[in-house]
Design an enzyme around this catalytic site. Structure first.
Site, PDB file in Angstrom:
ATOM      1  N   ASP A   1      50.513  35.679  20.974  1.00  0.00           N
ATOM      2  CA  ASP A   1      50.575  36.034  19.564  1.00  0.00           C
ATOM      3  C   ASP A   1      51.931  35.546  19.045  1.00  0.00           C
ATOM      4  O   ASP A   1      52.821  35.204  19.847  1.00  0.00           O
ATOM      5  CB  ASP A   1      50.449  37.560  19.441  1.00  0.00           C
ATOM      6  CG  ASP A   1      50.704  38.050  18.036  1.00  0.00           C
ATOM      7  OD1 ASP A   1      50.029  37.577  17.105  1.00  0.00           O
ATOM      8  OD2 ASP A   1      51.590  38.906  17.866  1.00  0.00           O
TER       9      ASP A   1
ATOM     10  N   ASP B   1      53.869  36.791  15.478  1.00  0.00           N
ATOM     11  CA  ASP B   1      54.676  37.828  14.828  1.00  0.00           C
ATOM     12  C   ASP B   1      54.760  39.092  15.693  1.00  0.00           C
ATOM     13  O   ASP B   1      53.736  39.695  16.010  1.00  0.00           O
ATOM     14  CB  ASP B   1      54.081  38.172  13.465  1.00  0.00           C
ATOM     15  CG  ASP B   1      54.129  36.996  12.509  1.00  0.00           C
ATOM     16  OD1 ASP B   1      55.246  36.616  12.098  1.00  0.00           O
ATOM     17  OD2 ASP B   1      53.066  36.441  12.188  1.00  0.00           O
TER      18      ASP B   1
ATOM     19  N   THR C   1      47.493  33.326  16.244  1.00  0.00           N
ATOM     20  CA  THR C   1      48.089  34.186  15.231  1.00  0.00           C
ATOM     21  C   THR C   1      47.123  34.508  14.107  1.00  0.00           C
ATOM     22  O   THR C   1      46.244  33.707  13.776  1.00  0.00           O
ATOM     23  CB  THR C   1      49.354  33.519  14.645  1.00  0.00           C
ATOM     24  OG1 THR C   1      49.853  34.303  13.554  1.00  0.00           O
ATOM     25  CG2 THR C   1      49.069  32.117  14.144  1.00  0.00           C
ATOM     26  N   SER C   2      47.315  35.676  13.507  1.00  0.00           N
ATOM     27  CA  SER C   2      46.513  36.079  12.357  1.00  0.00           C
ATOM     28  C   SER C   2      47.041  35.482  11.059  1.00  0.00           C
ATOM     29  O   SER C   2      46.456  35.686   9.991  1.00  0.00           O
ATOM     30  CB  SER C   2      46.485  37.614  12.236  1.00  0.00           C
ATOM     31  OG  SER C   2      45.795  38.176  13.328  1.00  0.00           O
TER      32      SER C   2
ATOM     33  N   LYS D   1      41.341  38.865  14.566  1.00  0.00           N
ATOM     34  CA  LYS D   1      41.597  40.005  15.442  1.00  0.00           C
ATOM     35  C   LYS D   1      41.265  41.297  14.691  1.00  0.00           C
ATOM     36  O   LYS D   1      41.553  41.390  13.500  1.00  0.00           O
ATOM     37  CB  LYS D   1      43.062  40.016  15.871  1.00  0.00           C
ATOM     38  CG  LYS D   1      43.536  38.742  16.561  1.00  0.00           C
ATOM     39  CD  LYS D   1      45.044  38.793  16.795  1.00  0.00           C
ATOM     40  CE  LYS D   1      45.567  37.464  17.317  1.00  0.00           C
ATOM     41  NZ  LYS D   1      47.033  37.469  17.533  1.00  0.00           N
TER      42      LYS D   1
ATOM     43  N   ASP E   1      51.630  42.209  20.933  1.00  0.00           N
ATOM     44  CA  ASP E   1      52.427  43.402  20.616  1.00  0.00           C
ATOM     45  C   ASP E   1      51.647  44.419  19.807  1.00  0.00           C
ATOM     46  O   ASP E   1      52.152  45.509  19.557  1.00  0.00           O
ATOM     47  CB  ASP E   1      53.672  42.998  19.806  1.00  0.00           C
ATOM     48  CG  ASP E   1      53.302  42.536  18.407  1.00  0.00           C
ATOM     49  OD1 ASP E   1      53.760  43.169  17.433  1.00  0.00           O
ATOM     50  OD2 ASP E   1      52.558  41.560  18.278  1.00  0.00           O
TER      51      ASP E   1
END
Length: 216
Positions: free
Chosen positions: A16, A18, A106-107, A138, A163
């Site tokens: 991931d 961020d 990543t989102s 996600k 995270d």
């Protein structure tokens, strides 16, 4: 029975961004707080969405708004704010250690992810799966399944580093092993194969068969 994470060899490591590689928390908070005020929303309406794509957050908290306009606005705010965006401990070394067997998942949009990775001074791997590449974000497994496919790896042989609970859920649904970091979320909310403070607490070692994880 699956062996402990530190006894396995992985075909690839999927990170991931961020909260995992980059510390963008302050910038995210500023951008979304501004966006909430512009839409007459209390900032607390945005709690609990860490790791979710912006479009899904907007759909939940502002279902009657023009979704595309609202999405474009938060994109403008986030891309313009890189103040304080830095690499988290161990991130640069981790990316270097797994080069050739790595993807970022990543989102964020590709543009926003690139802006933040550049601001943090981190190397961008060849393969990066963003919200622009998928239909379901996600905690759906699609992002990690796509990353594994692009790397030519079986998801069951991939390690996901996350995270956020939504990211861990996505990784598990994809059949991946999970390494969780305590950079944004309390340990009791992270149900992963291994939980450490941050990436400085592990080392990735490449072997002929793949990548091994050493935890300190």
């Amino acid at each position: 029975m699956t062996p402990p994470l530190t006894e396995r060899t992985f075909a690839a490591v999927l990170f991931d961004n961020d909260g995992t590689l980059t510390d963008s928390t302050a910038a995210v908070l500023r951008s979304w707080t501004t966006w909430a005020h512009e839409h007459d929303l209390p900032p607390e309406a945005l709690l609990g969405f860490h790791g979710f794509p912006a479009a899904s957050i907007i759909a939940r908290v502002l279902p009657d708004a023009d979704q595309q306009t609202a999405l474009e606005r938060i994109g403008e705010l986030e891309e313009a704010d890189t103040d304080g965006v830095v690499a988290l401990p161990g991130a640069a070394q981790a990316l270097s250690d797994v080069r050739g067997r790595v993807a970022i998942v990543t989102s964020a949009t590709r543009q926003l992810a690139t802006v933040r990775l550049d601001a943090a001074g981190l190397q961008i791997p060849e393969i990066m799966v963003t919200v622009d590449d998928i239909t379901h974000g996600k905690p759906d497994p699609e992002p990690y399944l796509l990353a594994a496919e692009r790397l030519g790896a079986d998801p069951a042989d991939c390690l996901v580093v996350e995270d956020a609970p939504s990211g861990i859920a996505s990784a598990k649904a994809a059949g991946c092993a999970t390494l969780a970091l305590l950079t944004t979320t309390p340990a009791e909310e992270l149900e992963a194969d291994l939980v450490v403070s941050d990436l400085s607490c592990v080392t990735f070692a490449q072997t002929d068969g793949g990548v091994r994880v050493i935890a300190y």
